[in-house]
Design an enzyme around this catalytic site. Structure first.
Site, PDB file in Angstrom:
ATOM      1  N   TYR A   1      47.363  52.032  48.700  1.00 55.93           N
ATOM      2  CA  TYR A   1      47.539  52.654  47.378  1.00 55.93           C
ATOM      3  C   TYR A   1      46.615  53.847  47.212  1.00 55.93           C
ATOM      4  O   TYR A   1      45.429  53.794  47.572  1.00 55.93           O
ATOM      5  CB  TYR A   1      47.188  51.653  46.276  1.00 55.93           C
ATOM      6  CG  TYR A   1      48.257  50.633  45.979  1.00 55.93           C
ATOM      7  CD1 TYR A   1      49.536  51.023  45.583  1.00 55.93           C
ATOM      8  CD2 TYR A   1      47.978  49.275  46.058  1.00 55.93           C
ATOM      9  CE1 TYR A   1      50.508  50.070  45.283  1.00 55.93           C
ATOM     10  CE2 TYR A   1      48.932  48.325  45.753  1.00 55.93           C
ATOM     11  CZ  TYR A   1      50.209  48.727  45.370  1.00 55.93           C
ATOM     12  OH  TYR A   1      51.143  47.796  45.076  1.00 55.93           O
TER      13      TYR A   1
ATOM     14  N   LYS B   1      29.242  23.467  37.245  1.00 57.81           N
ATOM     15  CA  LYS B   1      30.225  24.093  36.351  1.00 57.81           C
ATOM     16  C   LYS B   1      31.164  25.000  37.157  1.00 57.81           C
ATOM     17  O   LYS B   1      30.858  25.338  38.309  1.00 57.81           O
ATOM     18  CB  LYS B   1      29.496  24.871  35.260  1.00 57.81           C
ATOM     19  CG  LYS B   1      28.630  26.021  35.778  1.00 57.81           C
ATOM     20  CD  LYS B   1      27.703  26.552  34.692  1.00 57.81           C
ATOM     21  CE  LYS B   1      26.832  27.679  35.233  1.00 57.81           C
ATOM     22  NZ  LYS B   1      25.794  28.088  34.272  1.00 57.81           N
TER      23      LYS B   1
ATOM     24  N   ARG C   1      21.908  33.403  23.304  1.00 62.58           N
ATOM     25  CA  ARG C   1      23.257  33.139  23.787  1.00 62.58           C
ATOM     26  C   ARG C   1      23.722  31.787  23.264  1.00 62.58           C
ATOM     27  O   ARG C   1      24.681  31.689  22.546  1.00 62.58           O
ATOM     28  CB  ARG C   1      23.256  33.187  25.324  1.00 62.58           C
ATOM     29  CG  ARG C   1      24.607  33.092  25.939  1.00 62.58           C
ATOM     30  CD  ARG C   1      24.552  33.141  27.452  1.00 62.58           C
ATOM     31  NE  ARG C   1      23.918  31.958  28.034  1.00 62.58           N
ATOM     32  CZ  ARG C   1      23.985  31.615  29.309  1.00 62.58           C
ATOM     33  NH1 ARG C   1      24.644  32.384  30.165  1.00 62.58           N
ATOM     34  NH2 ARG C   1      23.386  30.542  29.768  1.00 62.58           N
TER      35      ARG C   1
ATOM     36  N   MET D   1      46.492  43.564  45.458  1.00 63.24           N
ATOM     37  CA  MET D   1      46.468  42.233  44.844  1.00 63.24           C
ATOM     38  C   MET D   1      46.397  41.116  45.881  1.00 63.24           C
ATOM     39  O   MET D   1      45.642  40.167  45.742  1.00 63.24           O
ATOM     40  CB  MET D   1      47.695  42.048  43.947  1.00 63.24           C
ATOM     41  CG  MET D   1      47.646  40.757  43.149  1.00 63.24           C
ATOM     42  SD  MET D   1      49.135  40.454  42.192  1.00 63.24           S
ATOM     43  CE  MET D   1      49.047  41.772  40.996  1.00 63.24           C
TER      44      MET D   1
END
Ligand SMILES: *Cc1c(COP(=O)(O)O)cnc(C)c1O
Length: 349
Positions: free
Chosen positions: A244, A35, A130, A292
């Protein structure tokens, strides 16, 4: 070179499957969970390598993922869909010969009405709350459904990565209560369940993370390296800040490498100031915030500027990186972004 290079060792993945197949024991079939694009590594190449190693059954989360596996493998191998038979999936399930693991009375009705005679399995909820059919519903439908001949009765363990957790034995007992005497093939174990021992193996095991080199399978062979190119370097004086928020301040005159790769590429922002990048055997600290598309690395102690630095490799695997980020190997792998060049290593057949 623009992006980082993610190198995927298909021989390691095949060897991990064979190892888990041996651990699953004789008479137990070992499937492969592919998956989420084979845990981020690229389902086409990974599924073919696993089929080459001997896997005949594959599990995906969604029908669309099953379509990609069918495309990669052609007719033959069974492709099971864990989300079951969802509204709108009927055509794909039929055309691509997917085997939904039905999770609810609604899905059971949808499947038997829209595709009578088409193979299916049933996922039972033994306590994870679930996915899957619950005990009371199962008691109501089991007599009819067993008639229709499910290929598999399966359930999933919530705490298999904690061998001593009482939830494991509790779910095992519920699974027995729900399935004993049906005479149908059964599956309870993913990677963690295989490690719990033979009483958890039943007829089929379904490892995912252990194939890709992650915990809880401590014996797995690492399957990925991730190398990030250095874009530029700069010298910063003592007292100057980097990145940053100015969270890192040089305590000595330093050389900082700016490297291509950031949180948009799955290098989680929580790694800020924590991980290392490696120049061969030499660690270099990631300094300042992960942004990013970029991270900054202190390479002051290197004799020369490297072309690239490794963030995943022999010295720092997916679980080591995950623990620095307060996460798990599964998330590191599946977060690896689409911008990397994926290189596959495989011995010629
Ligand atoms: C993801 C998943 C697996 C594989 O789990 P791993 O821990 O990666 O081995 C098996 N079964 C189900 C139902 C899953 O959702």
């Amino acid at each position: 070179m623009a992006s980082g290079t993610l190198t995927i060792d298909l021989d390691a993945i095949a060897a991990n499957w064979r190892g888990l197949d041996r651990m699953s024991g004789p008479g137990v079939q070992t499937a492969a969970v592919v998956k989420a694009d084979a845990y981020g590594l690229g389902v086409t190449r990974v599924a073919r390598a696993l089929a080459g190693a001997g896997a005949r059954r594959f599990f995906v989360a969604l029908a669309e993922e099953g379509a990609a596996v069918r495309q990669a493998l052609g007719p033959g191998p069974q492709i099971a869909v864990l989300s079951g038979h969802m509204a709108g999936d009927t055509e794909m399930i039929q055309d691509l010969d997917l085997t939904p693991m039905l999770n609810s009375l609604e899905q059971i009705t949808r499947h038997l009405e829209s595709l009578p005679g088409h193979p299916f399995g049933v996922q039972l909820d033994t306590g994870m709350n679930r996915l899957g059919v619950e005990m009371v519903e199962w008691q109501a439908v089991a007599p009819i459904l067993i008639e229709a001949g499910p290929e598999l009765l399966m359930s999933h363990l919530a705490c298999a990565d904690e061998p001593d957790h009482p939830q494991n034995a509790a779910q095992l007992k519920v699974f027995h209560d729900m399935t004993d005497g049906t005479g149908l093939p059964r599956s309870l174990a993913a990677t963690g369940g295989i490690l719990l021992g033979p009483q958890y193996h039943f007829d089929l095991t379904r490892p995912g993370i252990g194939l890709y080199g992650g915990l809880p399978h401590g014996g797995a062979i690492p399957a990925v390296t991730l190398s990030l190119p250095v874009i530029q370097t700069r010298e910063v004086a003592r007292g100057e800040a980097v990145g940053y928020g100015c969270t890192w301040v040089a305590e000595r005159p330093s050389v900082i490498a700016t490297v291509a790769g950031g949180y948009a590429d799955g290098l989680l922002r929580s790694l800020s100031g924590k991980a290392q990048l490696w120049d061969g055997d030499t660690p270099c600290p990631l300094v300042g915030r992960v942004s990013m598309d970029l991270i900054t690395v202190d390479i002051t102690d290197l004799p020369e500027v490297p072309r690239a630095l490794d963030i995943l490799g022999p010295h720092q695997g997916v679980d080591a990186l995950a623990s620095m980020a307060g996460s798990i190997g599964y998330e590191i792998l599946t977060a690896l972004g689409p911008r990397y060049t994926r290189r596959y290593q495989e011995r010629p057949a």
